[in-house]
Motif scaffolding. Structure first.
Motif, PDB file in Angstrom:
ATOM      1  N   ALA A  19     -44.880 -33.731  25.895  1.00  0.00           N
ATOM      2  CA  ALA A  19     -43.728 -32.906  25.512  1.00  0.00           C
ATOM      3  C   ALA A  19     -43.814 -31.529  26.147  1.00  0.00           C
ATOM      4  CB  ALA A  19     -43.650 -32.793  23.989  1.00  0.00           C
ATOM      5  N   VAL A  20     -45.012 -30.956  26.204  1.00  0.00           N
ATOM      6  CA  VAL A  20     -45.189 -29.639  26.834  1.00  0.00           C
ATOM      7  C   VAL A  20     -44.892 -29.717  28.325  1.00  0.00           C
ATOM      8  CG1 VAL A  20     -46.914 -27.887  27.413  1.00  0.00           C
ATOM      9  CG2 VAL A  20     -46.822 -28.822  25.103  1.00  0.00           C
ATOM     10  N   VAL A  21     -45.385 -30.752  28.986  1.00  0.00           N
ATOM     11  CA  VAL A  21     -45.145 -30.907  30.424  1.00  0.00           C
ATOM     12  C   VAL A  21     -43.657 -31.096  30.703  1.00  0.00           C
ATOM     13  CG1 VAL A  21     -45.570 -32.416  32.410  1.00  0.00           C
ATOM     14  CG2 VAL A  21     -47.452 -31.767  30.906  1.00  0.00           C
ATOM     15  N   GLN A  22     -42.980 -31.907  29.903  1.00  0.00           N
ATOM     16  CA  GLN A  22     -41.548 -32.127  30.096  1.00  0.00           C
ATOM     17  C   GLN A  22     -40.745 -30.867  29.822  1.00  0.00           C
ATOM     18  OE1 GLN A  22     -40.760 -35.520  27.572  1.00  0.00           O
ATOM     19  NE2 GLN A  22     -40.945 -36.946  29.297  1.00  0.00           N
ATOM     20  N   ALA A  23     -41.124 -30.101  28.797  1.00  0.00           N
ATOM     21  CA  ALA A  23     -40.415 -28.853  28.498  1.00  0.00           C
ATOM     22  C   ALA A  23     -40.578 -27.859  29.633  1.00  0.00           C
ATOM     23  CB  ALA A  23     -40.928 -28.260  27.195  1.00  0.00           C
ATOM     24  N   ARG A  24     -41.758 -27.784  30.190  1.00  0.00           N
ATOM     25  CA  ARG A  24     -42.013 -26.865  31.315  1.00  0.00           C
ATOM     26  C   ARG A  24     -41.199 -27.278  32.542  1.00  0.00           C
ATOM     27  NH1 ARG A  24     -44.061 -21.838  32.538  1.00  0.00           N
ATOM     28  NH2 ARG A  24     -44.807 -21.906  34.654  1.00  0.00           N
ATOM     29  N   ALA A  25     -41.137 -28.573  32.816  1.00  0.00           N
ATOM     30  CA  ALA A  25     -40.362 -29.060  33.953  1.00  0.00           C
ATOM     31  C   ALA A  25     -38.875 -28.801  33.745  1.00  0.00           C
ATOM     32  CB  ALA A  25     -40.625 -30.551  34.156  1.00  0.00           C
ATOM     33  N   ALA A  26     -38.383 -28.966  32.527  1.00  0.00           N
ATOM     34  CA  ALA A  26     -36.970 -28.718  32.234  1.00  0.00           C
ATOM     35  C   ALA A  26     -36.639 -27.235  32.373  1.00  0.00           C
ATOM     36  CB  ALA A  26     -36.635 -29.210  30.831  1.00  0.00           C
ATOM     37  N   ALA A  30     -33.998 -25.713  35.011  1.00  0.00           N
ATOM     38  CA  ALA A  30     -32.860 -24.934  34.526  1.00  0.00           C
ATOM     39  C   ALA A  30     -32.786 -23.564  35.175  1.00  0.00           C
ATOM     40  CB  ALA A  30     -32.942 -24.787  33.011  1.00  0.00           C
ATOM     41  N   ALA A  31     -33.936 -23.018  35.524  1.00  0.00           N
ATOM     42  CA  ALA A  31     -33.966 -21.700  36.163  1.00  0.00           C
ATOM     43  C   ALA A  31     -33.403 -21.770  37.581  1.00  0.00           C
ATOM     44  CB  ALA A  31     -35.386 -21.156  36.180  1.00  0.00           C
ATOM     45  N   GLY A  32     -33.518 -22.918  38.213  1.00  0.00           N
ATOM     46  CA  GLY A  32     -32.954 -23.098  39.546  1.00  0.00           C
ATOM     47  C   GLY A  32     -33.686 -22.326  40.627  1.00  0.00           C
ATOM     48  N   THR A  33     -34.935 -22.027  40.417  1.00  0.00           N
ATOM     49  CA  THR A  33     -35.698 -21.299  41.419  1.00  0.00           C
ATOM     50  C   THR A  33     -36.519 -22.265  42.243  1.00  0.00           C
ATOM     51  OG1 THR A  33     -37.472 -20.965  39.836  1.00  0.00           O
ATOM     52  CG2 THR A  33     -35.855 -19.198  40.019  1.00  0.00           C
ATOM     53  N   GLY A  34     -35.843 -23.093  43.005  1.00  0.00           N
ATOM     54  CA  GLY A  34     -36.522 -24.080  43.822  1.00  0.00           C
ATOM     55  C   GLY A  34     -37.184 -23.479  45.047  1.00  0.00           C
ATOM     56  N   ALA A  35     -36.635 -22.357  45.550  1.00  0.00           N
ATOM     57  CA  ALA A  35     -37.200 -21.730  46.739  1.00  0.00           C
ATOM     58  C   ALA A  35     -38.404 -20.885  46.357  1.00  0.00           C
ATOM     59  CB  ALA A  35     -36.147 -20.863  47.409  1.00  0.00           C
TER      60      ALA A  35
END
Length: 68
Positions: A19-26, A30-35
């Motif tokens: 759950a912690v890993v999934q929350a961090r990934a979400a 959501a932040a959209g900072t892929g770069a």
């Protein structure tokens, strides 16, 4: 994929970790900072060797310090 390397977690402990890993990934998605962020100047490895490096020769051993 998550793999348990050591130990024998209970199903509840494994679910909590997942759950912690999934929350961090979400949150990251959501932040959209892929770069990647640009590197700060002080952490740039190129700044260490900006000047000319000492050439081999007489007393080279005495000049074996970091330039700058």
């Amino acid at each position: 994929m998550i793999k348990v390397v050591r130990g024998n977690p209970t199903p509840e402990e494994l679910a909590a970790a997942l759950a912690v890993v999934q929350a961090r990934a979400a949150a990251t998605a959501a932040a959209g900072t892929g770069a990647p962020r640009p590197r700060a100047g002080w952490s740039d490895p190129a700044r260490i060797a900006r000047g000319a490096l000492p050439r081999p020769g007489t007393r080279t051993w005495a000049r074996t310090y970091w330039p700058g």
